[in-house]
Design a protein around this motif. Structure first.
Motif, mmCIF file in Angstrom:
data_model
loop_
_atom_site.group_PDB
_atom_site.id
_atom_site.type_symbol
_atom_site.label_atom_id
_atom_site.label_comp_id
_atom_site.label_asym_id
_atom_site.label_seq_id
_atom_site.Cartn_x
_atom_site.Cartn_y
_atom_site.Cartn_z
ATOM 1 N N THR A 182 29.800 -22.585 5.353
ATOM 2 C CA THR A 182 29.074 -23.735 5.871
ATOM 3 C C THR A 182 27.576 -23.504 5.692
ATOM 4 O OG1 THR A 182 30.746 -24.008 7.603
ATOM 5 C CG2 THR A 182 28.703 -25.246 7.850
ATOM 6 N N PHE A 183 26.883 -24.506 5.166
ATOM 7 C CA PHE A 183 25.435 -24.478 5.199
ATOM 8 C C PHE A 183 25.001 -24.989 6.573
ATOM 9 C CE2 PHE A 183 25.567 -24.785 0.425
ATOM 10 C CZ PHE A 183 24.946 -23.568 0.201
ATOM 11 N N ARG A 184 24.290 -24.149 7.332
ATOM 12 C CA ARG A 184 23.959 -24.473 8.709
ATOM 13 C C ARG A 184 22.613 -25.191 8.844
ATOM 14 N NH1 ARG A 184 27.079 -21.715 12.443
ATOM 15 N NH2 ARG A 184 25.411 -21.738 13.990
ATOM 16 N N SER A 185 21.722 -25.021 7.884
ATOM 17 C CA SER A 185 20.426 -25.697 7.933
ATOM 18 C C SER A 185 19.840 -25.732 6.539
ATOM 19 C CB SER A 185 19.461 -24.991 8.899
ATOM 20 O OG SER A 185 19.163 -23.686 8.449
ATOM 21 N N VAL A 186 18.832 -26.582 6.361
ATOM 22 C CA VAL A 186 18.203 -26.719 5.049
ATOM 23 C C VAL A 186 16.717 -26.975 5.239
ATOM 24 C CG1 VAL A 186 18.738 -29.193 4.942
ATOM 25 C CG2 VAL A 186 18.322 -27.928 2.829
ATOM 26 N N SER A 187 15.902 -26.381 4.371
ATOM 27 C CA SER A 187 14.452 -26.593 4.357
ATOM 28 C C SER A 187 14.023 -26.902 2.928
ATOM 29 C CB SER A 187 13.706 -25.356 4.867
ATOM 30 O OG SER A 187 14.081 -25.039 6.186
ATOM 31 N N VAL A 194 15.975 -24.543 0.376
ATOM 32 C CA VAL A 194 16.537 -23.283 0.856
ATOM 33 C C VAL A 194 17.521 -23.602 1.973
ATOM 34 C CG1 VAL A 194 16.098 -21.052 1.921
ATOM 35 C CG2 VAL A 194 14.504 -21.956 0.218
ATOM 36 N N ALA A 195 18.767 -23.178 1.803
ATOM 37 C CA ALA A 195 19.822 -23.456 2.772
ATOM 38 C C ALA A 195 20.370 -22.149 3.320
ATOM 39 C CB ALA A 195 20.945 -24.265 2.132
ATOM 40 N N THR A 196 20.658 -22.127 4.629
ATOM 41 C CA THR A 196 21.266 -20.949 5.248
ATOM 42 C C THR A 196 22.782 -21.072 5.144
ATOM 43 O OG1 THR A 196 21.207 -22.025 7.419
ATOM 44 C CG2 THR A 196 19.362 -20.597 6.847
ATOM 45 N N LEU A 197 23.408 -20.059 4.569
ATOM 46 C CA LEU A 197 24.845 -20.068 4.314
ATOM 47 C C LEU A 197 25.556 -19.149 5.293
ATOM 48 C CD1 LEU A 197 27.274 -20.882 2.513
ATOM 49 C CD2 LEU A 197 26.755 -18.868 1.117
ATOM 50 N N SER A 198 26.536 -19.691 5.998
ATOM 51 C CA SER A 198 27.394 -18.911 6.881
ATOM 52 C C SER A 198 28.768 -18.824 6.242
ATOM 53 C CB SER A 198 27.486 -19.573 8.261
ATOM 54 O OG SER A 198 28.428 -18.919 9.073
ATOM 55 N N ASP A 199 29.229 -17.609 5.988
ATOM 56 C CA ASP A 199 30.529 -17.386 5.340
ATOM 57 C C ASP A 199 31.400 -16.579 6.287
ATOM 58 O OD1 ASP A 199 32.684 -16.432 3.722
ATOM 59 O OD2 ASP A 199 31.483 -16.804 1.940
ATOM 60 N N THR A 205 38.719 -10.539 4.342
ATOM 61 C CA THR A 205 37.400 -10.708 3.733
ATOM 62 C C THR A 205 36.329 -10.618 4.810
ATOM 63 O OG1 THR A 205 37.596 -13.114 3.923
ATOM 64 C CG2 THR A 205 38.213 -12.130 1.810
ATOM 65 N N PRO A 206 35.166 -10.041 4.475
ATOM 66 C CA PRO A 206 34.117 -9.857 5.489
ATOM 67 C C PRO A 206 33.340 -11.144 5.756
ATOM 68 C CG PRO A 206 33.373 -9.034 3.365
ATOM 69 C CD PRO A 206 34.812 -9.453 3.172
ATOM 70 N N ASP A 207 32.635 -11.162 6.909
ATOM 71 C CA ASP A 207 31.726 -12.249 7.239
ATOM 72 C C ASP A 207 30.328 -11.899 6.737
ATOM 73 O OD1 ASP A 207 33.858 -13.314 8.576
ATOM 74 O OD2 ASP A 207 33.126 -12.788 10.577
ATOM 75 N N TYR A 208 29.555 -12.914 6.366
ATOM 76 C CA TYR A 208 28.152 -12.661 6.045
ATOM 77 C C TYR A 208 27.361 -13.952 6.168
ATOM 78 C CZ TYR A 208 28.644 -14.861 1.421
ATOM 79 O OH TYR A 208 28.854 -15.752 0.401
ATOM 80 N N ASP A 209 26.048 -13.805 6.329
ATOM 81 C CA ASP A 209 25.119 -14.929 6.331
ATOM 82 C C ASP A 209 24.060 -14.651 5.276
ATOM 83 O OD1 ASP A 209 26.125 -16.462 8.654
ATOM 84 O OD2 ASP A 209 25.572 -14.653 9.741
ATOM 85 N N GLY A 210 23.569 -15.720 4.655
ATOM 86 C CA GLY A 210 22.573 -15.530 3.608
ATOM 87 C C GLY A 210 21.771 -16.788 3.357
#
Length: 222
Positions: A182-187, A194-199, A205-210
């Motif tokens: 999920t993209f949680r926010s966008v600027s 630039v979008a924040t990605l929550s996986d 499979t591991p969790d990560y944010d980027g």
């Protein structure tokens, strides 16, 4: 007490007040009006209501009920060039009728609340724990979230829409089998989105944010 300091010399006075607003979503103040979202749990209608008030007097100007359109606001209202933009995800307001699957972006005339255009999209999944307001820049509306596919995976998407016409400019997707993205926010700035990605992975499979950088004109990864 220092009489030479700048600032009000008397106590601040309340001009007007209104109650039952959503404390997680931000009001917008522009051109003599205040645009705000009423708390769906406290307004007596259990509905997402966007209302406009006169900035000076607090007089009601107009209202827009998102819930009667079987939608729920995913973020705060945004004002751009005399238009109020709303991003709303599916929510069956009265539990009647067919299941709602599409989200919507609404463009409202800031002067009277009339609908200028509505954009329905399969970008129908958002995190209601954070403010996913649309971002408007250089004539484009950007919304971020995710969409549920036929395997029940959530795939992250950023959508770019023409602010004047409501037509699609581009869509950027992140799809990975077995995970929920999920993209949680966008600027947006200087031609870059630039979008924040929550996986959130499944058991294997591991969790990560980027962060993901996207060309604002072309919708391609940078």
């Amino acid at each position: 007490h220092n009489p030479d300091t700048l600032g009000p010399k008397q106590h601040l006075q309340e001009i007007w007040n209104r109650s039952n607003f959503d404390s997680y979503l931000e009001p917008v103040i522009a051109n003599g009006s205040v645009y705000a979202v009423h708390d769906r749990n406290a307004n007596g209608e259990y509905a997402d209501l966007v209302k406009a008030y006169d900035e000076a007097t607090g007089a009601f100007r107009w209202g827009f009920n998102v819930s009667t359109r079987d939608r729920r606001l995913a973020g705060s209202p945004v004002l751009y060039n005399d238009t109020v933009y709303l991003y709303a995800t599916p929510s069956n307001y009265d539990n009647t009728g067919p299941r709602v699957v599409d989200a919507s972006v609404f463009a409202l005339d800031a002067r009277n609340g009339s609908v200028e255009w509505t954009y329905d999209t399969t970008l129908n999944y958002s995190s209601l724990s954070n403010d996913q307001e649309p971002v408007v820049a250089n004539g484009t509306v950007y919304v971020a979230g995710g969409r549920v596919d036929e395997t029940d995976d959530v795939n992250a998407s950023v959508l770019a829409i023409d602010a004047a016409s409501g037509s699609t400019k581009w869509r950027y997707d992140v799809n990975e089998a077995g995970t929920d993205e999920t993209f949680r926010s966008v600027s947006v700035d200087n031609g870059t989105v630039v979008a924040t990605l929550s996986d959130r992975g499944r058991s294997d499979t591991p969790d990560y944010d980027g962060l993901v950088a996207i060309d604002a004109a072309a919708g391609t990864h940078m």
